[in-house]
Design a protein around this motif. Structure first.
Motif, PDB file in Angstrom:
ATOM      1  N   ASN A 156       0.865  -1.327  -0.123  1.00 39.50           N
ATOM      2  CA  ASN A 156      -0.091  -0.150   0.069  1.00 39.50           C
ATOM      3  C   ASN A 156       0.759   1.163   0.342  1.00 39.50           C
ATOM      4  O   ASN A 156       2.198   1.195   0.103  1.00 39.50           O
ATOM      5  N   GLU A 157       0.418   2.274   0.192  1.00 37.96           N
ATOM      6  CA  GLU A 157       1.157   3.685  -0.078  1.00 37.96           C
ATOM      7  C   GLU A 157       2.025   3.917   1.041  1.00 37.96           C
ATOM      8  O   GLU A 157       3.232   4.131   0.902  1.00 37.96           O
ATOM      9  N   GLU A 158       1.658   3.569   2.394  1.00 41.51           N
ATOM     10  CA  GLU A 158       2.444   3.376   3.388  1.00 41.51           C
ATOM     11  C   GLU A 158       3.688   2.371   3.515  1.00 41.51           C
ATOM     12  O   GLU A 158       4.643   3.079   3.556  1.00 41.51           O
ATOM     13  N   SER A 159       3.606   1.316   2.938  1.00 37.48           N
ATOM     14  CA  SER A 159       5.019   0.349   2.705  1.00 37.48           C
ATOM     15  C   SER A 159       5.532   0.829   1.611  1.00 37.48           C
ATOM     16  O   SER A 159       6.764   0.962   1.935  1.00 37.48           O
ATOM     17  N   VAL A 160       5.038   1.129   0.675  1.00 39.53           N
ATOM     18  CA  VAL A 160       6.114   1.959  -0.320  1.00 39.53           C
ATOM     19  C   VAL A 160       6.753   3.267   0.301  1.00 39.53           C
ATOM     20  O   VAL A 160       8.050   3.300  -0.065  1.00 39.53           O
ATOM     21  N   ASP A 161       6.233   4.138   0.944  1.00 39.63           N
ATOM     22  CA  ASP A 161       6.731   5.179   1.445  1.00 39.63           C
ATOM     23  C   ASP A 161       7.823   4.673   2.566  1.00 39.63           C
ATOM     24  O   ASP A 161       8.957   5.430   2.486  1.00 39.63           O
ATOM     25  N   GLN A 162       7.668   3.606   3.414  1.00 40.74           N
ATOM     26  CA  GLN A 162       8.675   2.970   4.424  1.00 40.74           C
ATOM     27  C   GLN A 162       9.995   2.670   3.378  1.00 40.74           C
ATOM     28  O   GLN A 162      11.082   2.983   3.774  1.00 40.74           O
ATOM     29  N   ILE A 163       9.725   2.113   2.111  1.00 40.65           N
ATOM     30  CA  ILE A 163      10.889   1.294   1.516  1.00 40.65           C
ATOM     31  C   ILE A 163      11.611   2.742   0.823  1.00 40.65           C
ATOM     32  O   ILE A 163      12.664   2.833   0.848  1.00 40.65           O
ATOM     33  N   VAL A 164      10.766   3.539   0.499  1.00 40.55           N
ATOM     34  CA  VAL A 164      11.384   4.992   0.015  1.00 40.55           C
ATOM     35  C   VAL A 164      12.364   5.747   0.906  1.00 40.55           C
ATOM     36  O   VAL A 164      13.519   6.102   0.682  1.00 40.55           O
ATOM     37  N   ARG A 165      12.026   5.580   2.376  1.00 38.87           N
ATOM     38  CA  ARG A 165      12.738   6.399   3.307  1.00 38.87           C
ATOM     39  C   ARG A 165      13.939   5.484   3.600  1.00 38.87           C
ATOM     40  O   ARG A 165      14.958   6.167   4.111  1.00 38.87           O
ATOM     41  N   LYS A 166      13.876   4.121   3.601  1.00 39.22           N
ATOM     42  CA  LYS A 166      14.987   3.263   3.879  1.00 39.22           C
ATOM     43  C   LYS A 166      16.090   3.613   2.747  1.00 39.22           C
ATOM     44  O   LYS A 166      17.311   3.445   3.024  1.00 39.22           O
ATOM     45  N   ILE A 167      15.644   3.519   1.330  1.00 38.55           N
ATOM     46  CA  ILE A 167      16.613   3.936   0.500  1.00 38.55           C
ATOM     47  C   ILE A 167      17.212   5.312   0.625  1.00 38.55           C
ATOM     48  O   ILE A 167      18.436   5.427   0.552  1.00 38.55           O
ATOM     49  N   GLN A 168      16.337   6.229   0.738  1.00 42.18           N
ATOM     50  CA  GLN A 168      17.096   7.433   1.155  1.00 42.18           C
ATOM     51  C   GLN A 168      17.850   8.036   2.369  1.00 42.18           C
ATOM     52  O   GLN A 168      18.729   8.579   2.316  1.00 42.18           O
ATOM     53  N   SER A 169      17.831   6.684   3.330  1.00 43.24           N
ATOM     54  CA  SER A 169      18.601   6.976   4.418  1.00 43.24           C
ATOM     55  C   SER A 169      20.081   6.331   4.229  1.00 43.24           C
ATOM     56  O   SER A 169      21.022   6.441   4.986  1.00 43.24           O
ATOM     57  N   ILE A 170      20.371   5.818   2.897  1.00 45.39           N
ATOM     58  CA  ILE A 170      21.476   5.159   2.662  1.00 45.39           C
ATOM     59  C   ILE A 170      22.401   6.247   2.153  1.00 45.39           C
ATOM     60  O   ILE A 170      22.140   6.940   1.026  1.00 45.39           O
ATOM     61  N   ASN A 171      23.563   6.575   2.630  1.00 42.84           N
ATOM     62  CA  ASN A 171      24.486   7.774   1.986  1.00 42.84           C
ATOM     63  C   ASN A 171      25.716   6.830   1.464  1.00 42.84           C
ATOM     64  O   ASN A 171      26.636   6.454   2.123  1.00 42.84           O
ATOM     65  N   LEU A 172      25.497   6.777   0.121  1.00 35.73           N
ATOM     66  CA  LEU A 172      26.603   5.828  -0.459  1.00 35.73           C
ATOM     67  C   LEU A 172      28.118   6.511  -0.474  1.00 35.73           C
ATOM     68  O   LEU A 172      28.916   6.181  -0.812  1.00 35.73           O
ATOM     69  N   LYS A 173      28.089   7.759   0.039  1.00 38.86           N
ATOM     70  CA  LYS A 173      29.526   8.444   0.122  1.00 38.86           C
ATOM     71  C   LYS A 173      30.211   8.271   1.250  1.00 38.86           C
ATOM     72  O   LYS A 173      31.233   8.598   1.455  1.00 38.86           O
ATOM     73  N   GLU A 174      29.381   7.749   2.194  1.00 43.36           N
ATOM     74  CA  GLU A 174      30.120   7.420   3.580  1.00 43.36           C
ATOM     75  C   GLU A 174      30.333   5.847   3.748  1.00 43.36           C
ATOM     76  O   GLU A 174      29.474   5.025   3.261  1.00 43.36           O
ATOM     77  N   GLU A 175      31.110   5.373   4.588  1.00 44.37           N
ATOM     78  CA  GLU A 175      31.550   3.967   4.815  1.00 44.37           C
ATOM     79  C   GLU A 175      30.155   3.353   5.965  1.00 44.37           C
ATOM     80  O   GLU A 175      29.614   4.471   6.605  1.00 44.37           O
ATOM     81  N   PRO A 176      29.667   2.279   5.688  1.00 40.44           N
ATOM     82  CA  PRO A 176      28.708   1.738   6.488  1.00 40.44           C
ATOM     83  C   PRO A 176      29.286   1.891   7.966  1.00 40.44           C
ATOM     84  O   PRO A 176      30.390   1.778   8.238  1.00 40.44           O
ATOM     85  N   SER A 177      28.206   1.991   8.954  1.00 45.38           N
ATOM     86  CA  SER A 177      28.614   1.827  10.431  1.00 45.38           C
ATOM     87  C   SER A 177      27.892   0.646  11.097  1.00 45.38           C
ATOM     88  O   SER A 177      26.967   0.232  10.559  1.00 45.38           O
ATOM     89  N   ALA A 178      28.497   0.218  12.255  1.00 49.96           N
ATOM     90  CA  ALA A 178      27.858  -0.851  12.942  1.00 49.96           C
ATOM     91  C   ALA A 178      26.443  -0.618  13.336  1.00 49.96           C
ATOM     92  O   ALA A 178      25.546  -1.277  13.920  1.00 49.96           O
ATOM     93  N   ASN A 179      26.084   0.893  13.670  1.00 47.10           N
ATOM     94  CA  ASN A 179      24.953   1.216  14.293  1.00 47.10           C
ATOM     95  C   ASN A 179      23.942   1.786  13.311  1.00 47.10           C
ATOM     96  O   ASN A 179      23.077   2.482  13.595  1.00 47.10           O
ATOM     97  N   GLU A 180      23.953   1.179  12.005  1.00 41.48           N
ATOM     98  CA  GLU A 180      23.059   1.734  11.194  1.00 41.48           C
ATOM     99  C   GLU A 180      21.621   1.215  11.469  1.00 41.48           C
ATOM    100  O   GLU A 180      21.483   0.097  11.894  1.00 41.48           O
ATOM    101  N   PRO A 181      20.652   1.998  11.080  1.00 43.42           N
ATOM    102  CA  PRO A 181      19.110   1.599  11.263  1.00 43.42           C
ATOM    103  C   PRO A 181      18.982   0.392  10.549  1.00 43.42           C
ATOM    104  O   PRO A 181      19.056   0.102   9.662  1.00 43.42           O
TER     105      PRO A 181
END
Length: 94
Positions: free
Chosen positions: A69-94
């Motif tokens: 539904n619209e909410e599940s698609v919005d959740q996926i988009v927020r997860k994608i947007q939270s990834i900063n490809l210019k930074e190294e991953p950290s152990a504390n990522e959400p």
């Protein structure tokens, strides 16, 4: 997978391709049905391969199917947007 910046997929064998992604790329794993976040296979692969990892639990619809539904698609988009490809991953990522 090596040419992908971010892979988004439902928990399953296909996510093993994340092992071949570039360092600092991203993986968003969706859980639903009878699977839960305690299943850490792809989190562990991402950690070993230096890949950003996010997970998301989607609601089940009627029966065992995932409910889109619209909410599940919005959740996926927020997860994608939270990834900063210019930074190294950290152990504390959400």
């Amino acid at each position: 997978a090596f040419k992908s910046d971010i892979i988004v997929g439902v928990h399953g064998a296909g996510l093993v391709w994340s092992a071949f992604m570039k360092q600092h790329s991203g993986l968003v794993e969706m859980f639903g049905g009878n699977r839960g976040r305690v299943n850490r296979h792809y989190h562990n692969i991402a950690s070993l391969a230096d890949i950003h990892y996010r997970s998301l639990m989607l609601d089940r619809g009627k029966g065992e199917n995932l409910s889109w539904n619209e909410e599940s698609v919005d959740q996926i988009v927020r997860k994608i947007q939270s990834i900063n490809l210019k930074e190294e991953p950290s152990a504390n990522e959400p």
